[in-house]
Design a protein around this motif. Structure first.
Motif, PDB file in Angstrom:
ATOM      1  N   GLY A   1      17.600  16.849   3.969  1.00 27.85           N
ATOM      2  CA  GLY A   1      17.261  17.724   2.891  1.00 27.85           C
ATOM      3  C   GLY A   1      16.183  17.046   1.884  1.00 27.85           C
ATOM      4  N   LEU A   2      15.579  16.031   2.211  1.00 28.65           N
ATOM      5  CA  LEU A   2      14.656  15.206   1.240  1.00 28.65           C
ATOM      6  C   LEU A   2      13.453  16.282   1.460  1.00 28.65           C
ATOM      7  CD1 LEU A   2      16.736  13.034   1.777  1.00 28.65           C
ATOM      8  CD2 LEU A   2      14.645  11.227   1.399  1.00 28.65           C
ATOM      9  N   ARG A   3      12.631  16.161   0.321  1.00 23.56           N
ATOM     10  CA  ARG A   3      11.716  16.945   0.007  1.00 23.56           C
ATOM     11  C   ARG A   3      10.375  15.912   0.343  1.00 23.56           C
ATOM     12  NH1 ARG A   3      10.608  17.976  -4.619  1.00 23.56           N
ATOM     13  NH2 ARG A   3      12.346  16.812  -5.789  1.00 23.56           N
ATOM     14  N   ASP A   4       9.054  16.522   0.547  1.00 22.24           N
ATOM     15  CA  ASP A   4       7.909  16.135   0.716  1.00 22.24           C
ATOM     16  C   ASP A   4       7.850  14.829   1.531  1.00 22.24           C
ATOM     17  OD1 ASP A   4       6.825  17.788  -1.045  1.00 22.24           O
ATOM     18  OD2 ASP A   4       7.029  16.469  -2.685  1.00 22.24           O
ATOM     19  N   VAL A   5       8.486  14.990   2.826  1.00 23.84           N
ATOM     20  CA  VAL A   5       8.805  13.920   3.689  1.00 23.84           C
ATOM     21  C   VAL A   5       7.465  13.578   4.256  1.00 23.84           C
ATOM     22  CG1 VAL A   5      10.038  12.860   5.765  1.00 23.84           C
ATOM     23  CG2 VAL A   5      10.917  14.362   4.071  1.00 23.84           C
ATOM     24  N   ARG A   6       7.318  12.213   4.503  1.00 24.90           N
ATOM     25  CA  ARG A   6       5.979  11.650   4.909  1.00 24.90           C
ATOM     26  C   ARG A   6       6.158  10.485   5.839  1.00 24.90           C
ATOM     27  NH1 ARG A   6       1.782  11.913  -0.325  1.00 24.90           N
ATOM     28  NH2 ARG A   6       2.236  14.117  -0.850  1.00 24.90           N
ATOM     29  N   SER A   7       5.503  10.325   6.950  1.00 23.53           N
ATOM     30  CA  SER A   7       5.533   9.212   7.861  1.00 23.53           C
ATOM     31  C   SER A   7       3.863   8.939   8.039  1.00 23.53           C
ATOM     32  CB  SER A   7       6.106   9.781   8.948  1.00 23.53           C
ATOM     33  OG  SER A   7       6.287   8.585   9.920  1.00 23.53           O
ATOM     34  N   VAL A   8       3.930   7.410   7.828  1.00 27.05           N
ATOM     35  CA  VAL A   8       2.580   6.731   8.022  1.00 27.05           C
ATOM     36  C   VAL A   8       2.760   5.549   9.194  1.00 27.05           C
ATOM     37  CG1 VAL A   8       0.542   5.596   7.151  1.00 27.05           C
ATOM     38  CG2 VAL A   8       1.577   7.635   6.172  1.00 27.05           C
ATOM     39  N   GLY A   9       2.254   5.341  10.259  1.00 28.72           N
ATOM     40  CA  GLY A   9       2.178   4.164  10.937  1.00 28.72           C
ATOM     41  C   GLY A   9       1.184   3.214  10.883  1.00 28.72           C
ATOM     42  N   HIS A  10       1.335   2.002  10.987  1.00 30.71           N
ATOM     43  CA  HIS A  10       0.469   0.865  10.972  1.00 30.71           C
ATOM     44  C   HIS A  10       0.747  -0.205  12.119  1.00 30.71           C
ATOM     45  CE1 HIS A  10      -2.142  -2.297   9.384  1.00 30.71           C
ATOM     46  NE2 HIS A  10      -1.278  -3.409   9.937  1.00 30.71           N
ATOM     47  N   ALA A  11      -0.404  -0.060  13.111  1.00 26.89           N
ATOM     48  CA  ALA A  11      -0.406  -1.366  14.101  1.00 26.89           C
ATOM     49  C   ALA A  11      -1.859  -1.812  14.074  1.00 26.89           C
ATOM     50  CB  ALA A  11      -0.143  -0.361  15.403  1.00 26.89           C
TER      51      ALA A  11
ATOM     52  N   ARG B   1       0.973  -1.322   0.025  1.00 25.52           N
ATOM     53  CA  ARG B   1       0.027  -0.074   0.040  1.00 25.52           C
ATOM     54  C   ARG B   1       1.009   1.117   0.042  1.00 25.52           C
ATOM     55  NH1 ARG B   1      -3.263  -2.870   3.654  1.00 25.52           N
ATOM     56  NH2 ARG B   1      -2.610  -1.751   5.498  1.00 25.52           N
ATOM     57  N   GLN B   2       1.982   1.243   0.807  1.00 28.91           N
ATOM     58  CA  GLN B   2       2.973   2.549   0.804  1.00 28.91           C
ATOM     59  C   GLN B   2       3.649   2.586  -0.443  1.00 28.91           C
ATOM     60  OE1 GLN B   2       2.665   4.262   3.466  1.00 28.91           O
ATOM     61  NE2 GLN B   2       1.337   2.992   4.558  1.00 28.91           N
ATOM     62  N   LEU B   3       3.986   1.444  -1.351  1.00 28.28           N
ATOM     63  CA  LEU B   3       4.667   1.781  -2.267  1.00 28.28           C
ATOM     64  C   LEU B   3       3.763   2.058  -3.544  1.00 28.28           C
ATOM     65  CD1 LEU B   3       7.091  -1.411  -1.834  1.00 28.28           C
ATOM     66  CD2 LEU B   3       7.735   0.862  -2.022  1.00 28.28           C
ATOM     67  N   TYR B   4       2.490   1.486  -3.439  1.00 29.06           N
ATOM     68  CA  TYR B   4       1.535   1.840  -4.315  1.00 29.06           C
ATOM     69  C   TYR B   4       1.170   3.319  -4.268  1.00 29.06           C
ATOM     70  CZ  TYR B   4      -2.637   1.755  -7.285  1.00 29.06           C
ATOM     71  OH  TYR B   4      -3.458   1.956  -8.153  1.00 29.06           O
ATOM     72  N   ASP B   5       1.358   4.164  -3.188  1.00 26.07           N
ATOM     73  CA  ASP B   5       1.091   5.579  -3.169  1.00 26.07           C
ATOM     74  C   ASP B   5       2.237   6.335  -3.817  1.00 26.07           C
ATOM     75  OD1 ASP B   5      -1.594   4.887  -2.122  1.00 26.07           O
ATOM     76  OD2 ASP B   5      -0.894   5.278  -0.078  1.00 26.07           O
ATOM     77  N   VAL B   6       3.187   5.787  -4.033  1.00 28.35           N
ATOM     78  CA  VAL B   6       4.248   6.434  -4.361  1.00 28.35           C
ATOM     79  C   VAL B   6       4.273   6.645  -5.932  1.00 28.35           C
ATOM     80  CG1 VAL B   6       6.814   6.057  -4.936  1.00 28.35           C
ATOM     81  CG2 VAL B   6       6.238   5.545  -2.625  1.00 28.35           C
ATOM     82  N   GLY B   7       3.351   5.901  -6.588  1.00 24.53           N
ATOM     83  CA  GLY B   7       3.170   6.228  -8.052  1.00 24.53           C
ATOM     84  C   GLY B   7       4.289   5.396  -8.681  1.00 24.53           C
ATOM     85  N   ILE B   8       4.593   4.349  -8.433  1.00 27.10           N
ATOM     86  CA  ILE B   8       5.968   3.733  -9.243  1.00 27.10           C
ATOM     87  C   ILE B   8       5.187   3.448 -10.709  1.00 27.10           C
ATOM     88  CG2 ILE B   8       7.285   1.711  -9.551  1.00 27.10           C
ATOM     89  CD1 ILE B   8       6.708   1.190  -6.499  1.00 27.10           C
ATOM     90  N   ARG B   9       6.163   3.877 -11.680  1.00 30.03           N
ATOM     91  CA  ARG B   9       6.014   3.738 -12.972  1.00 30.03           C
ATOM     92  C   ARG B   9       6.603   2.658 -13.768  1.00 30.03           C
ATOM     93  NH1 ARG B   9       5.702   9.360 -11.952  1.00 30.03           N
ATOM     94  NH2 ARG B   9       7.720   9.517 -13.069  1.00 30.03           N
ATOM     95  N   SER B  10       6.105   2.321 -15.019  1.00 29.66           N
ATOM     96  CA  SER B  10       6.786   1.492 -15.814  1.00 29.66           C
ATOM     97  C   SER B  10       8.136   2.058 -16.346  1.00 29.66           C
ATOM     98  CB  SER B  10       5.999   1.350 -17.062  1.00 29.66           C
ATOM     99  OG  SER B  10       6.803   0.415 -18.170  1.00 29.66           O
ATOM    100  N   GLY B  11       9.389   1.380 -16.271  1.00 29.84           N
ATOM    101  CA  GLY B  11      10.541   1.654 -16.763  1.00 29.84           C
ATOM    102  C   GLY B  11      11.467   2.472 -15.341  1.00 29.84           C
ATOM    103  N   TRP B  12      11.070   2.349 -14.150  1.00 30.90           N
ATOM    104  CA  TRP B  12      11.726   2.818 -13.141  1.00 30.90           C
ATOM    105  C   TRP B  12      12.673   1.847 -12.809  1.00 30.90           C
ATOM    106  CZ3 TRP B  12       9.123   5.456  -8.170  1.00 30.90           C
ATOM    107  CH2 TRP B  12       8.717   6.642  -8.865  1.00 30.90           C
ATOM    108  N   LYS B  13      13.875   2.066 -12.473  1.00 25.98           N
ATOM    109  CA  LYS B  13      14.940   1.228 -11.788  1.00 25.98           C
ATOM    110  C   LYS B  13      14.703   1.406 -10.170  1.00 25.98           C
ATOM    111  CE  LYS B  13      19.589  -0.235 -12.086  1.00 25.98           C
ATOM    112  NZ  LYS B  13      21.157   0.150 -12.659  1.00 25.98           N
ATOM    113  N   CYS B  14      14.588   0.302  -9.603  1.00 20.14           N
ATOM    114  CA  CYS B  14      14.211   0.182  -8.245  1.00 20.14           C
ATOM    115  C   CYS B  14      15.245  -0.655  -7.425  1.00 20.14           C
ATOM    116  CB  CYS B  14      12.893  -0.621  -7.894  1.00 20.14           C
ATOM    117  SG  CYS B  14      11.460   0.571  -8.458  1.00 20.14           S
TER     118      CYS B  14
END
Length: 261
Positions: free
Chosen positions: A190-200, A30-43
């Motif tokens: 210095g990272l931009r758009d830093v977000r933090s989401v917790g799951h318990a 779910r977290q990775l899906y929200d990142v918007g990974i696209r075709s052609g990316w190198k991960c």
């Protein structure tokens, strides 16, 4: 200490990784899906375990993309056969990592186990292309413990064993609350758009989450007992409770922190 804390025999290691995937893959995806990974990316999937997240990433980036899955023991990744996945035997504390190479860098429950986590974090950030996305998932263990137990005294016994286990982890070099510190660490770098989401969640006895804890208790049995705060009978009862239908515990908080280079 750069070595992996949970070194053990093959059976326990595979049980540990299987329980980890069952308990958390849906959360990570779910977290990775929200990142918007696209075709052609190198991960880069650093410390890829047995490869379930790397396999999912391979499906997202398609044939024009690539996923590099790293582990100190590549035998754990022997089930990865996707054409766009490259398995790399690699120790982040010792081996070089390409600079500005990846659109996405992901690691789950890796930095928490490394005493050199700050230096490794810098290397993971450095591996990102400008504009690349970092997604790191680590535990904050505060609040975990028994919620339901079948007999009087069982909850107290379990919590005492759990606390001793966590203390042993800290002595071995883990930062058992690292998940709560990552947000600030990414902002400072210095990272931009830093977000933090917790799951318990609540893990009932016999669940994948309880199986993960049972395996961890077994892998660190000697270290737990050597601390002298719990005896073998208490350790054994805590292990039994994790498979009991009348038991439930509050899980560790898995904190996903993300940001853009």
């Amino acid at each position: 200490m750069g070595d992996y804390i949970f070194e053990s025999d093959d059976t326990l290691t595979r049980t540990h990784l299987g329980a980890l995937e069952d308990a958390f893959d849906a959360v990570s995806i779910r977290q990775l899906y929200d990142v918007g990974i696209r075709s052609g990316w190198k991960c880069l999937d650093a410390g890829a375990g047995s490869g379930s997240i790397a396999r999912w990433l391979a499906g997202r980036v398609g044939s024009s993309g690539e996923v590099v899955a790293t582990e100190t023991d590549p035998r754990l990744l022997e089930g990865l056969h996707d054409d766009n996945v490259r398995v790399l035997e690699h120790d982040l504390t010792r081996d070089p990592l390409a600079e500005a190479e990846y659109d996405l860098v992901h690691a789950r429950l890796l930095l928490i186990l490394l005493s050199e986590r700050e230096r490794v974090l810098d290397r993971l950030i450095g591996a990102l292309k400008p504009g690349g996305v970092l997604v790191l998932e680590d535990f904050d263990v505060a609040g975990a413990g028994a919620l339901l137990a079948p007999e009087d005294g069982d909850a107290e016994v379990f919590d005492r064993v759990l606390e001793t286990y966590l203390s042993a982890m800290a002595v071995l070099g883990a930062d058992i609350r690292w998940g709560r510190h990552l947000y600030a660490a990414l902002r400072r770098r210095g990272l931009r758009d830093v977000r933090s989401v917790g799951h318990a969640e609540v893990w009932p006895g016999g669940s994948s989450g309880c199986e993960l804890i049972r395996t961890n208790f077994t892998q660190l049995r000697r270290q737990i007992l050597d601390r002298g705060t719990v005896g073998h009978s208490e350790w054994r009862r805590a292990v039994e409770l994790l498979d009991h239908e009348g038991f439930a515990m509050r899980s560790f908080l898995l904190v996903a922190n993300s940001g853009l280079r």
